[in-house]
Scaffold this motif. Sequence first.
Motif, PDB file in Angstrom:
ATOM      1  N   VAL A 115       0.814  -1.151   0.008  1.00 51.95           N
ATOM      2  CA  VAL A 115      -0.075  -0.081   0.012  1.00 51.95           C
ATOM      3  C   VAL A 115       0.873   1.214  -0.031  1.00 51.95           C
ATOM      4  N   VAL A 116       1.956   1.099   0.792  1.00 54.74           N
ATOM      5  CA  VAL A 116       2.682   2.409   0.899  1.00 54.74           C
ATOM      6  C   VAL A 116       3.464   2.731  -0.256  1.00 54.74           C
ATOM      7  N   MET A 117       4.119   1.667  -0.810  1.00 56.45           N
ATOM      8  CA  MET A 117       4.864   1.632  -2.058  1.00 56.45           C
ATOM      9  C   MET A 117       4.096   2.339  -3.235  1.00 56.45           C
ATOM     10  N   LEU A 118       2.937   1.504  -3.551  1.00 56.59           N
ATOM     11  CA  LEU A 118       1.955   1.960  -4.461  1.00 56.59           C
ATOM     12  C   LEU A 118       1.466   3.203  -4.465  1.00 56.59           C
ATOM     13  N   VAL A 125       2.820  -3.673 -13.712  1.00 55.34           N
ATOM     14  CA  VAL A 125       2.900  -3.461 -15.202  1.00 55.34           C
ATOM     15  C   VAL A 125       1.761  -2.801 -15.717  1.00 55.34           C
ATOM     16  N   VAL A 126       0.704  -3.342 -15.440  1.00 57.09           N
ATOM     17  CA  VAL A 126      -0.406  -2.608 -16.163  1.00 57.09           C
ATOM     18  C   VAL A 126      -0.946  -1.395 -15.509  1.00 57.09           C
ATOM     19  N   PHE A 127      -0.792  -1.325 -14.238  1.00 55.27           N
ATOM     20  CA  PHE A 127      -1.180   0.056 -13.875  1.00 55.27           C
ATOM     21  C   PHE A 127      -0.032   1.197 -14.330  1.00 55.27           C
ATOM     22  N   ASP A 128       0.886   0.849 -14.571  1.00 52.13           N
ATOM     23  CA  ASP A 128       1.977   1.726 -15.069  1.00 52.13           C
ATOM     24  C   ASP A 128       1.569   2.161 -16.284  1.00 52.13           C
ATOM     25  N   LYS A 129       1.051   1.365 -17.344  1.00 48.94           N
ATOM     26  CA  LYS A 129       0.485   1.870 -18.762  1.00 48.94           C
ATOM     27  C   LYS A 129      -0.725   2.741 -18.532  1.00 48.94           C
ATOM     28  N   VAL A 130      -1.468   2.375 -17.513  1.00 51.91           N
ATOM     29  CA  VAL A 130      -2.752   3.002 -17.241  1.00 51.91           C
ATOM     30  C   VAL A 130      -2.501   4.469 -16.924  1.00 51.91           C
ATOM     31  N   ARG A 131      -1.496   4.455 -16.023  1.00 48.59           N
ATOM     32  CA  ARG A 131      -1.041   5.962 -15.673  1.00 48.59           C
ATOM     33  C   ARG A 131      -0.526   6.814 -16.612  1.00 48.59           C
ATOM     34  N   GLU A 132       0.164   6.122 -17.692  1.00 51.44           N
ATOM     35  CA  GLU A 132       0.804   6.879 -18.876  1.00 51.44           C
ATOM     36  C   GLU A 132      -0.345   7.251 -19.835  1.00 51.44           C
ATOM     37  N   ASN A 133      -1.407   6.362 -19.996  1.00 50.59           N
ATOM     38  CA  ASN A 133      -2.674   6.827 -21.023  1.00 50.59           C
ATOM     39  C   ASN A 133      -3.320   7.609 -20.485  1.00 50.59           C
ATOM     40  N   THR A 134      -3.786   7.472 -18.887  1.00 53.20           N
ATOM     41  CA  THR A 134      -4.664   8.615 -18.569  1.00 53.20           C
ATOM     42  C   THR A 134      -4.305   9.972 -18.417  1.00 53.20           C
ATOM     43  N   GLN A 135      -2.752  10.142 -18.116  1.00 53.44           N
ATOM     44  CA  GLN A 135      -2.120  11.198 -18.193  1.00 53.44           C
ATOM     45  C   GLN A 135      -2.103  11.903 -19.512  1.00 53.44           C
ATOM     46  N   GLU A 136      -1.992  11.311 -20.279  1.00 55.66           N
ATOM     47  CA  GLU A 136      -2.125  12.011 -21.833  1.00 55.66           C
ATOM     48  C   GLU A 136      -3.747  12.311 -22.155  1.00 55.66           C
ATOM     49  N   ALA A 137      -4.649  11.304 -21.683  1.00 52.54           N
ATOM     50  CA  ALA A 137      -6.113  11.661 -21.910  1.00 52.54           C
ATOM     51  C   ALA A 137      -6.366  13.055 -21.160  1.00 52.54           C
ATOM     52  N   PHE A 138      -5.960  13.035 -19.860  1.00 52.08           N
ATOM     53  CA  PHE A 138      -6.214  14.358 -19.203  1.00 52.08           C
ATOM     54  C   PHE A 138      -5.656  15.620 -19.785  1.00 52.08           C
ATOM     55  N   ALA A 139      -4.333  15.332 -20.623  1.00 48.03           N
ATOM     56  CA  ALA A 139      -3.771  16.713 -21.047  1.00 48.03           C
ATOM     57  C   ALA A 139      -4.745  16.874 -22.299  1.00 48.03           C
ATOM     58  N   ILE A 142       2.989   5.824  -3.060  1.00 45.77           N
ATOM     59  CA  ILE A 142       4.049   6.765  -3.242  1.00 45.77           C
ATOM     60  C   ILE A 142       4.216   6.678  -4.925  1.00 45.77           C
ATOM     61  N   TYR A 143       4.472   5.490  -5.600  1.00 46.13           N
ATOM     62  CA  TYR A 143       4.692   5.416  -6.768  1.00 46.13           C
ATOM     63  C   TYR A 143       3.803   6.067  -7.848  1.00 46.13           C
ATOM     64  N   PHE A 144       2.568   5.587  -7.496  1.00 45.04           N
ATOM     65  CA  PHE A 144       1.476   6.231  -8.440  1.00 45.04           C
ATOM     66  C   PHE A 144       0.900   7.369  -7.975  1.00 45.04           C
ATOM     67  N   ARG A 145       1.146   7.757  -6.861  1.00 43.48           N
ATOM     68  CA  ARG A 145       0.602   9.061  -6.261  1.00 43.48           C
ATOM     69  C   ARG A 145      -0.844   9.097  -6.146  1.00 43.48           C
ATOM     70  N   ASN A 146      -1.508   8.142  -6.173  1.00 41.28           N
ATOM     71  CA  ASN A 146      -2.902   7.743  -5.913  1.00 41.28           C
ATOM     72  C   ASN A 146      -3.330   6.640  -5.120  1.00 41.28           C
ATOM     73  N   TRP A 147      -3.776   6.952  -4.326  1.00 41.59           N
ATOM     74  CA  TRP A 147      -4.134   5.887  -3.142  1.00 41.59           C
ATOM     75  C   TRP A 147      -5.327   4.829  -3.662  1.00 41.59           C
ATOM     76  N   LYS A 148      -5.995   5.146  -4.654  1.00 42.45           N
ATOM     77  CA  LYS A 148      -7.041   4.346  -5.254  1.00 42.45           C
ATOM     78  C   LYS A 148      -6.418   3.279  -6.101  1.00 42.45           C
TER      79      LYS A 148
END
Length: 386
Positions: free
Chosen positions: A157-160, A216-230, A162-168
Motif C-alpha cells: 500500500v505504501v509503495m504503490l 505493469v498494467v497500472f504503469d501503462k494505465v497511468r501513462e495513457n490517462t495522463q495523456e487523456a487528461f492533457a 507513493i509510486y502512482f501518487r494515487n491511493w485508489k
Amino acid sequence: MNLSFSDLGNDLYTGKRSVPVVASRRRFYLGSVALFLIAVLGLATQGLNLGLEFRGGSEFRVATSAAPQDYEQTAREAVGAADNTQGVNVTLVGNDTVRVQTERLSDSDSQKVRGDLAQAFDVPERDVSATFIGPSWGASVSQQALRALVIFLVAVVVMLSIYFRNWKMAAAALFALAHDLVITVGIYALVGFEVSPATMIGFLTVLGYSLYDTVVVFDKVRENTQEAFANGRMTYADAANLAVNQTMVRSINTTVIGLLPITAVLVVGSVFLGPGVLVDLSLVLFVGILVGAYSSIFIATPFLVTLRRNDDAVVELGKRAERHRSKVERERAARPVVGDDGAPVPVGAGAPAEREEGSTLTGRAVHQYARSGPRNQPKRPPKSKR
C-alpha cells in the motif's frame, strides 16, 4: 484471414482491435464473486487439509523394493491394529517409499505400528522409520507467515501510493491481491490439497507474481490517462481499457512462460518423487499464477475505473472526450473516412481513424523519421551543372 499472435498483439497495442475489458467489468465481477463464494464455501465446509507440520502427529516411512498396488489398503490395515489412529493419511513417495501419517501415538503404539508395517510390507523393522512432529512448530510457522503477510500488504500500500501518487490505485491492487489469495486458498480447500510450510511460502510468492503483473498494467494505465487528461480525447475508462489491451499479450506470454517450468516440476514431482516440498511449492505456484494473471487483466484495472468513476477530474474528462467525439463526428460527416474494403469506418473510442497523423490514440506525439534518407545524415549539396 490468418492472424498471428504477434499481429494480434500489435493490433491490440495500436487500437486497431480492442477487447472491452472495462466495459464488460460487471461480467468479470460476477465471475469473481462466484469464485469467491465457492472458495469461502469450501473453506467453511471442508476447511484446509493441514499437513502434519501444522496439526502434529506421528509419521512412518516404509522403504520397500517396490510398493504394491494396494499399498494404501495394506498400510491402513496395519495401522488399524493400534489404538488412536483416526485421520490416517497414506501416500507414496517416489516408487518405493510408503508414507503413513497418523495422529500422535504413544511410544508403545508407535513401536507396535512399526512392527505391523514391517510385517505387512515384508521388510525388516529397521526399514520402517518413525518420527513425531509437535504442533507447536506448525503454530510458529503459521504465526510468522501471517506476520510476513501483514508486513507485505502494508509495504504494498505504501509503495504503490507513493509510486502512482494515487491511493485508489493502491486500493485496487490490494483488492486484486486479496482476490487471488482467497480464491487460491479456496481451491486448496475444495480439492483437498495438503497445506505444508512450502505451501505457505508459495502463497506469499504468488502475491509477488500477481503484484508484478498488476504494477505493469497500472504503469501503462497511468501513462495513457495522463495523456487523456492533457488532451481530452479519451475518457478515463477508454484510456484504461487501452492500457489493458496494450499489456494483455505481454501478461499472457509472461504467465505461459512462467507456468512451463512450474508444470514440468509439478509433473515430474508428482509422477516420480511423490508428495514433498517440491510438489507442494509448484502446485500452489501453478494455481496462484493462473488466478493472478486473471485478476491483473480482468479485475484490477476495471476495479480502479469503478473506484474513480465519480472523481471530479474523471467526470470532467468524460465531458471533454464527448465534445471531442462530437467534433470528430461532424468532421467525418463532412469528409467520411473509408476503410480498405470501401466501407465507412465507424466513429468510436479507440478507432484507428480517430488518430491524427503523427500521434497515438491518446494523442502522444510519435517521432517521424525523415523519408528522404537515414536519420541525422546531412544532405548532400546539389551537383553543379556543367
